[in-house]
Write a protein that holds these residues in place. Structure first.
Motif, mmCIF file in Angstrom:
data_model
loop_
_atom_site.group_PDB
_atom_site.id
_atom_site.type_symbol
_atom_site.label_atom_id
_atom_site.label_comp_id
_atom_site.label_asym_id
_atom_site.label_seq_id
_atom_site.Cartn_x
_atom_site.Cartn_y
_atom_site.Cartn_z
ATOM 1 N N GLY A 213 65.332 -53.819 27.595
ATOM 2 C CA GLY A 213 65.429 -54.321 28.688
ATOM 3 C C GLY A 213 66.726 -53.540 29.503
ATOM 4 O O GLY A 213 67.172 -54.256 30.519
ATOM 5 N N LEU A 214 66.943 -52.370 29.401
ATOM 6 C CA LEU A 214 67.866 -51.829 30.079
ATOM 7 C C LEU A 214 67.371 -51.065 31.291
ATOM 8 O O LEU A 214 68.148 -50.754 32.223
ATOM 9 C CB LEU A 214 68.686 -50.592 29.220
ATOM 10 N N VAL A 215 66.076 -50.569 31.341
ATOM 11 C CA VAL A 215 65.693 -50.188 32.739
ATOM 12 C C VAL A 215 64.222 -50.694 32.796
ATOM 13 O O VAL A 215 63.622 -51.636 32.004
ATOM 14 C CB VAL A 215 65.250 -48.508 32.422
ATOM 15 N N GLU A 216 63.600 -50.459 34.098
ATOM 16 C CA GLU A 216 62.371 -50.973 34.457
ATOM 17 C C GLU A 216 61.570 -49.693 34.935
ATOM 18 O O GLU A 216 62.158 -48.628 35.376
ATOM 19 C CB GLU A 216 62.316 -52.002 35.473
ATOM 20 N N SER A 217 60.409 -49.898 34.790
ATOM 21 C CA SER A 217 59.479 -48.725 35.376
ATOM 22 C C SER A 217 58.306 -49.045 36.225
ATOM 23 O O SER A 217 57.735 -50.333 36.287
ATOM 24 C CB SER A 217 58.827 -47.823 34.144
ATOM 25 N N ARG A 218 57.838 -48.415 37.387
ATOM 26 C CA ARG A 218 56.699 -48.644 37.905
ATOM 27 C C ARG A 218 55.881 -47.593 38.053
ATOM 28 O O ARG A 218 56.442 -46.389 38.107
ATOM 29 C CB ARG A 218 57.127 -49.122 39.334
ATOM 30 N N ARG A 219 54.472 -47.675 38.031
ATOM 31 C CA ARG A 219 53.675 -46.323 38.007
ATOM 32 C C ARG A 219 53.303 -46.271 39.368
ATOM 33 O O ARG A 219 53.421 -46.911 40.278
ATOM 34 C CB ARG A 219 52.398 -46.785 37.248
ATOM 35 N N GLY A 220 52.538 -44.966 39.524
ATOM 36 C CA GLY A 220 51.915 -44.809 40.850
ATOM 37 C C GLY A 220 52.701 -43.760 41.523
ATOM 38 O O GLY A 220 53.788 -43.409 41.131
#
Lengths: 143, 143
Positions: B55-62
């Motif tokens: 829960g320390l970072v988030e990611s998004r693809r594309g």
DNA sequence: CTCATTGTAACCGCTATGGTTACATCCATT
DNA sequence: AATGGATGTAACCATAGCGGTTACAATGAG
């Protein structure tokens, strides 16, 4: 972290030797210790060799010979044992140097090193506070 | 002990993301981070994956996507990072169980475990006291 | 549709660890 | 002087962890 068992085995070995000594047997063989630890005698001899280099035990060769404690267990702390068998640091730095052109890459190692140094200091302080004699007392109190 | 560099690299990565964010760039790519760390992007992605699970970072693809901080660096301690990337204990027990017929073999594991538990507690307490925000300040003060 | 990027599997080389065999060396005992 | 029990140490093995690398499927913005 891929922790090893050397501090545990070394403490086991020294505690065993202390108990054996209290029964009037100041000399232990790697064979005897290996039966309590449940491993190969060579593993014990390697480890005892490190403890000897640190001045914690002595050895004599020949028939009827073996290993003996070099000083009272009351004076042997877990830090003494730790330093005898664990040379490396707890946390590693980058394998290859970070990019010094980047402000973070430039400053990260000293910043983390000071954190790690402080942690190792407190680890050592903790280890200093427990002697093998105390470990042996705890061991015998388990039953 | 065969220490790894994961805590160092994770702190480096998060500090870099924080600095980047302060420059108005809330999204980082594994490629960018890998250039500061000086390693392969896949190594960074693997590590960021663990930080995301914690829960320390988030990611998004594309296209144009990447990684962002999930919360302020002031609220992120080294313990959060440590627990995200270092699952195992610091010290290992015997590989095969010791001889339970022997008093030392019988009692050594609980005795050592209580020492190790206490040490890990103080390690955690130490790690709690440093945030990544503080690490970043130290990093920037190096220059 | 294109293409940059994540997500992940697979493999590699290196190192640490502990177990095992083998054997030279030592030395007390006989 | 011979014997035998013990250390000391080298060599090799299997296993595991680590970090680097390639490859490629999946995603999603433009």
């Amino acid at each position: 972290m891929s922790a090893n068992s050397r501090l545990t085995i070394a403490a086991h070995t020294l505690a065993w030797m202390g108990l054996n000594e209290s029964f009037g047997h100041p000399i232990a063989t790697s064979e005897q210790v290996s039966e309590s630890v449940n491993t190969n005698p060579v593993v014990i001899r390697r480890l005892l060799g490190q403890l000897r280099e640190a001045g914690l035990v002595e050895s004599r060769r020949g028939a009827g010979a073996g290993w003996s404690l070099a000083r009272p267990l009351e004076s042997m702390t877990l830090l003494d044992v730790y330093e005898a068998v664990e040379p490396g640091p707890l946390f590693g730095m980058h394998r290859t140097p970070p990019n010094a052109e980047c402000p973070v890459g430039f400053g990260i190692q000293p910043a983390m090193q000071s954190v790690y140094d402080e942690i190792e200091d407190t680890l050592r302080a903790k280890l200093t506070r427990t002697t093998i004699a105390q470990v042996l007392r705890d061991v015998l109190a388990t039953r």
